[in-house]
Scaffold this active site. Structure first.
Site, PDB file in Angstrom:
ATOM      1  N   ARG A   1      29.067  -0.554  13.140  1.00  0.00           N
ATOM      2  CA  ARG A   1      28.971  -1.421  11.965  1.00  0.00           C
ATOM      3  C   ARG A   1      29.207  -2.891  12.292  1.00  0.00           C
ATOM      4  NH1 ARG A   1      30.785   3.370  10.512  1.00  0.00           N
ATOM      5  NH2 ARG A   1      32.938   2.773  10.937  1.00  0.00           N
TER       6      ARG A   1
ATOM      7  N   GLU B   1      41.863   4.786  14.285  1.00  0.00           N
ATOM      8  CA  GLU B   1      42.541   5.457  13.166  1.00  0.00           C
ATOM      9  C   GLU B   1      42.227   6.950  13.158  1.00  0.00           C
ATOM     10  OE1 GLU B   1      41.376   3.959   9.353  1.00  0.00           O
ATOM     11  OE2 GLU B   1      43.030   4.939   8.320  1.00  0.00           O
TER      12      GLU B   1
HETATM   13  P1  AMP Z   1      40.676   0.520  14.865  1.00  0.00           P
HETATM   14  O1  AMP Z   1      40.400   0.636  16.325  1.00  0.00           O
HETATM   15  O2  AMP Z   1      41.646   1.540  14.378  1.00  0.00           O
HETATM   16  O3  AMP Z   1      41.039  -0.888  14.472  1.00  0.00           O
HETATM   17  O4  AMP Z   1      39.332   0.913  14.133  1.00  0.00           O
HETATM   18  C1  AMP Z   1      38.317  -0.008  13.950  1.00  0.00           C
HETATM   19  C2  AMP Z   1      36.965   0.637  14.028  1.00  0.00           C
HETATM   20  O5  AMP Z   1      36.914   1.880  13.342  1.00  0.00           O
HETATM   21  C3  AMP Z   1      35.922  -0.228  13.397  1.00  0.00           C
HETATM   22  O6  AMP Z   1      34.783  -0.168  14.239  1.00  0.00           O
HETATM   23  C4  AMP Z   1      35.654   0.383  12.055  1.00  0.00           C
HETATM   24  O7  AMP Z   1      34.275   0.416  11.810  1.00  0.00           O
HETATM   25  C5  AMP Z   1      36.210   1.775  12.126  1.00  0.00           C
HETATM   26  N1  AMP Z   1      37.183   2.105  11.076  1.00  0.00           N
HETATM   27  C6  AMP Z   1      38.487   2.447  11.266  1.00  0.00           C
HETATM   28  N2  AMP Z   1      39.078   2.747  10.129  1.00  0.00           N
HETATM   29  C7  AMP Z   1      38.156   2.566   9.162  1.00  0.00           C
HETATM   30  C8  AMP Z   1      38.180   2.706   7.738  1.00  0.00           C
HETATM   31  N3  AMP Z   1      39.280   3.080   7.086  1.00  0.00           N
HETATM   32  N4  AMP Z   1      37.042   2.428   7.076  1.00  0.00           N
HETATM   33  C9  AMP Z   1      35.924   2.029   7.726  1.00  0.00           C
HETATM   34  N5  AMP Z   1      35.840   1.892   9.060  1.00  0.00           N
HETATM   35  C10 AMP Z   1      36.946   2.162   9.779  1.00  0.00           C
END
Ligand code: AMP
Length: 173
Positions: free
Chosen positions: A61, A98
């Site tokens: 995204r 996450e």
């Molecule tokens: P993080 O590494 O945990 O910061 O996760 C970021 C990545 O995971 C990004 O590429 C987001 O597109 C996706 N992502 C993580 N959590 C979400 C969420 N709650 N909603 C949408 N995309 C998420």
């Protein structure tokens, strides 16, 4: 344009892609030309005027906005992708997020030493993905000028993983 409430174009999808996760779906924002334009202009305002050679967008995204930002900034666009997607020589970095873990790759010749790089993704959640992208950029000898996000889930404290960089987010939860 400035009075658009971008949060009203971001919908929560519960239990996607797995139970317990509230997914922030930006599809309603992308399909509305006023909201999309407002988001692009807002992200450009966050960036300001520093010289930027490359905009790195994170799969998948991050690809919605990063090439547009690159074109507006007069910079090149470089994708960071999941393993096995980039065809030429790559370097790789492991990460956690996450809802899972994995690795990210970048073309070895995507960024030159001393390039000034903006990293963009749609969401800053736990910060693992962005931290891995920063490491890839630095492994290639370049400088991360800013980590730039459409939205930040502040309660997950992802900013702590990239606290040594300039971090800017347009919408905060
Ligand atoms: P993080 O590494 O945990 O910061 O996760 C970021 C990545 O995971 C990004 O590429 C987001 O597109 C996706 N992502 C993580 N959590 C979400 C969420 N709650 N909603 C949408 N995309 C998420």
């Amino acid at each position: 344009m400035a009075d658009i409430d971008l949060k009203s174009y971001i919908r929560d999808v519960k239990d996607f892609p797995e139970p317990g996760v509230v997914f922030k779906d930006i599809s309603p924002l992308l399909k509305d030309t006023k909201a999309f334009t407002c988001a692009i202009n807002g992200l450009l305002d966050l960036i300001g005027k520093p010289a930027i050679d490359k905009v790195v967008g994170i799969e998948s995204r991050g690809f919605f906005f990063a090439p547009l930002l690159a074109a507006k900034l007069g910079a090149g666009f470089v994708p960071v992708r999941k393993p096995g997607k980039l065809p030429a020589d790559t370097i790789s970095q492991n990460y956690t997020l996450e809802y899972g873990s994995g690795a990210l790759e970048i073309h070895s010749d995507g960024i030159q030493p001393n390039d000034r790089v903006l990293i963009h993704d749609d969401v800053l959640a736990t910060g693992g993905t962005a931290a891995a992208a920063c490491k890839l950029v630095e492994q290639l000898g370049a400088t991360v000028v800013q980590c730039n996000f459409l939205l930040e889930l502040q309660f997950l404290k992802g900013i702590e993983q990239i606290s040594s960089y300039s971090v800017r987010s347009l919408v905060k939860y």
